[in-house]
Design an enzyme around this catalytic site. Structure first.
Site, PDB file in Angstrom:
ATOM      1  CG  ASP A 178      29.868  11.998 -74.312  1.00 11.59           C
ATOM      2  OD1 ASP A 178      30.165  12.384 -75.449  1.00 11.59           O
ATOM      3  OD2 ASP A 178      30.502  11.116 -73.695  1.00 11.59           O
TER       4      ASP A 178
ATOM      5  CD  GLU B  13      34.168   2.092 -55.504  1.00 12.92           C
ATOM      6  OE1 GLU B  13      32.941   2.221 -55.334  1.00 12.92           O
ATOM      7  OE2 GLU B  13      34.677   1.302 -56.328  1.00 12.92           O
TER       8      GLU B  13
ATOM      9  CG  ASP C 236      28.884  11.840 -68.565  1.00 10.78           C
ATOM     10  OD1 ASP C 236      29.361  10.693 -68.569  1.00 10.78           O
ATOM     11  OD2 ASP C 236      29.227  12.717 -69.377  1.00 10.78           O
TER      12      ASP C 236
END
Lengths: 294, 277
Positions: free
Chosen positions: A192, A121, A190
């Site tokens: 950040d 996807e 992830d």
């Protein structure tokens, strides 16, 4: 939050939160058999930022990038997980490609096959009208050529990558919901800098970064990379700059791609250290020989 | 894992968290270290080590660097509470022993001597530390981790279905490319040097205008040159080259190699089962 993948930005205002909630609801909606919806998000906030950075980012520049510089072949080769990819190979669904050994692969097992790419996807964030973003999921492509054609045609502002599913996501509606689900996906992380606001004393917060607080990303990368390699034995870990204030890790070993959601949680929890007064006992538990081994 | 992480992180902590120049200033000013000693230091150590150091540093605030203050703090805690060594980045005990007892009476077995509110603790080596001492012993680790330990967005990792930004994209707010980072050289990675779209456009133009034979006496030279230019993939003409080649060598090639090896192994296993050799 699930929406974090779609909208990086300053701390959400009420407009963004509203839009985010609407998008999230729409995504949940998409999980059903409805056709993959086009979802309108942001309004004023996008427009404001759009004006302020035209000198480094503009539709014209993006067009140039997608036409000439975006490395489609890297993505295709990587995500095919096939040691002998044919550049621009056509859809070989059903064929017995001699380079893959999965003729007898059962449903749900990891396979290195030409179909791995076709069942992946992608999602696009488009902005056909400045100030109006549209997010479309369940994009999938037969080969590198089609990937490039779609990106060049659509000029997505953002591209996200999801899982490999049981069937090509673009054909999602042809299957009952129970027959359409993820079968493999890299283990991803992830990190950040906005999550470090509490300890950043360099004058930065939110999306703003500087060379001083950037060093937190160096530290995070080193600790995570060491842990993933030495404690889990993962070998194929790709790190990327997020483009603004963070870094991402993609763990691509076959074993990592096969991990269930529960296993992913376990790995993530392994790395989680909550630093409160109570954590001393957590640390002691992990280091069974007490402080001596620290 | 945590011991290894501490060994990696403590030097970064000393370089980037403690000083104000190039750092977050945790031990850089009187205000900042007093706040640390008053609010972050374990309570059991505040009236002794904390008070002592506030006094000592207050007398000569900038005679020692923030890093030196940190080492002093660790040393004082160790001596005062008779703690085992925290392994430092060098792998040794890091010089945490100090001949100078810093004004604390040395512990003697079985003795408990009160002196100016300083509390003596006695201990045998390798005995289990009591709860309070454990807390104090691990406090430096706690502090270093509070600042430097990776803070993950856990939700991104937990679900197979969670989408993540594609590598090689461009960030719309900065115009910068999501370039690969080589973990072995992460300290050299500079996010402010990552090329923007505007920069890349310029680099492409410059490459093509500076490549010789824009003017040629016959069409052949120019055509050859153009073919040569076309044969070189465009990103190699820009500052993306280093990043992308790093990706090829550091990730893609090892991945391909490993996939080939696994396929060979599978093929051999299949052949063995079938009896083919």
């Amino acid at each position: 939050m699930g929406v974090s993948t779609m909208m990086e930005g300053p701390a959400p205002t009420s407009l963004e939160t509203e839009a985010a909630t609407a998008t999230e609801a729409a995504l949940d909606h998409n999980q059903s058999d409805e056709s993959p919806a086009v979802v309108a998000t942001n309004n004023n906030i996008v427009q404001h930022e759009h004006d302020s950075n035209k000198h480094v980012f503009s539709p014209e520049l993006l067009k140039m990038y997608y036409a000439r510089l975006f490395p489609y072949s890297f993505l295709h080769t990587w995500l095919s997980y096939n040691s002998n990819p044919s550049p621009g190979q056509k859809n070989v669904s059903g064929s017995t490609n001699s380079t893959n050994g999965n003729k007898n692969c059962k449903n749900g097992t990891i396979s290195t096959s030409s179909q791995t790419f076709t069942r992946r996807e992608f999602s696009f964030t488009l902005e056909p009208i400045p100030g109006e973003e549209i997010y479309i999921r369940y994009q999938s492509f037969n080969n590198e050529h089609d990937l490039k054609a779609a990106i060049v045609k659509r000029q997505p502002r953002k591209i996200d990558i999801g899982a490999v599913f049981t069937h090509p996501p673009k054909d999602k509606n042809a299957y009952p919901a129970s027959a359409f689900h993820p079968v493999q996906r890299e283990l991803v992380f992830d990190i950040d800098l906005t999550d470090y606001d509490g300890v950043r004393n360099c004058g930065c917060h939110g999306a703003k970064i500087c060379p001083i607080c950037w060093t937190f990303m160096q530290m995070a990368c080193r600790v995570m990379h060491d842990g993933l390699k030495e404690d889990f034995g993962f070998q194929h870990i790709a790190w990327f700059y997020s483009g603004r204030r963070g870094i991402h890790a993609w763990v691509c070993d076959e074993e990592a791609r096969a991990l269930t959601n529960e296993a992913r949680s376990a790995v993530a929890n392994y790395f989680e250290v909550r630093v409160m007064s109570g954590c001393v006992y957590f640390v002691l538990y992990v280091c069974s020989c007490c402080v001596y081994c620290i | 894992m945590l011991a290894r992480a501490y060994k990696v992180l403590e030097p970064y902590f000393c370089t980037y968290v403690l000083p104000s120049e190039g750092g977050h200033g945790l031990l850089a000013t009187q205000d900042s270290w007093e706040e640390l000693l008053d609010t972050k230091l374990p309570k059991a150590a505040r009236s002794t080590v904390g008070a002592n150091l506030k006094n000592k540093w207050g007398k000569d605030p900038y005679g020692t660097s923030p890093q030196e203050k940190w080492k002093q703090l660790l040393r004082h805690l160790k001596v005062k509470f008779d703690l085992p060594s925290i392994v430092d980045a060098d792998g040794g005990d890091g010089g945490l022993f100090d001949d100078d007892d810093d004004g604390y009476d040395q512990p003697t077995a079985g003795a408990a001597v009160a002196s100016n509110k300083r509390v003596k603790k006695t201990t045998h080596p390798n005995s289990n530390l009591d709860e309070e001492k454990q807390r104090i012993a691990l406090w430096p680790v706690e502090l270093v981790f509070e600042y430097t330990y990776p803070r993950l967005d856990i939700n991104v990792s937990k679900m197979q279905n969670h989408l993540l930004k594609s590598p090689f994209c461009v960030h719309p707010k900065t115009g910068r490319v999501c370039v690969p980072i080589q973990p072995e050289t992460v300290d050299e990675f500079d996010p402010f040097a990552v090329p923007t779209l505007a920069q890349l456009a310029k680099e492409l133009d410059e490459y093509h205008s500076s490549t010789p034979s824009a003017v040629s006496t016959d069409g052949m030279e120019e055509e050859e040159q153009q073919q040569e230019n076309a044969a070189i993939v465009d990103w190699k003409k820009t500052s993306l080259k280093e990043y992308f080649e790093g990706f090829e060598k550091g990730f893609l090639e090892p991945l391909q190699k490993d996939l080939r090896r696994k396929q060979r192994d599978r093929a051999e296993a299949d052949a063995a089962i079938r009896g083919d050799f």
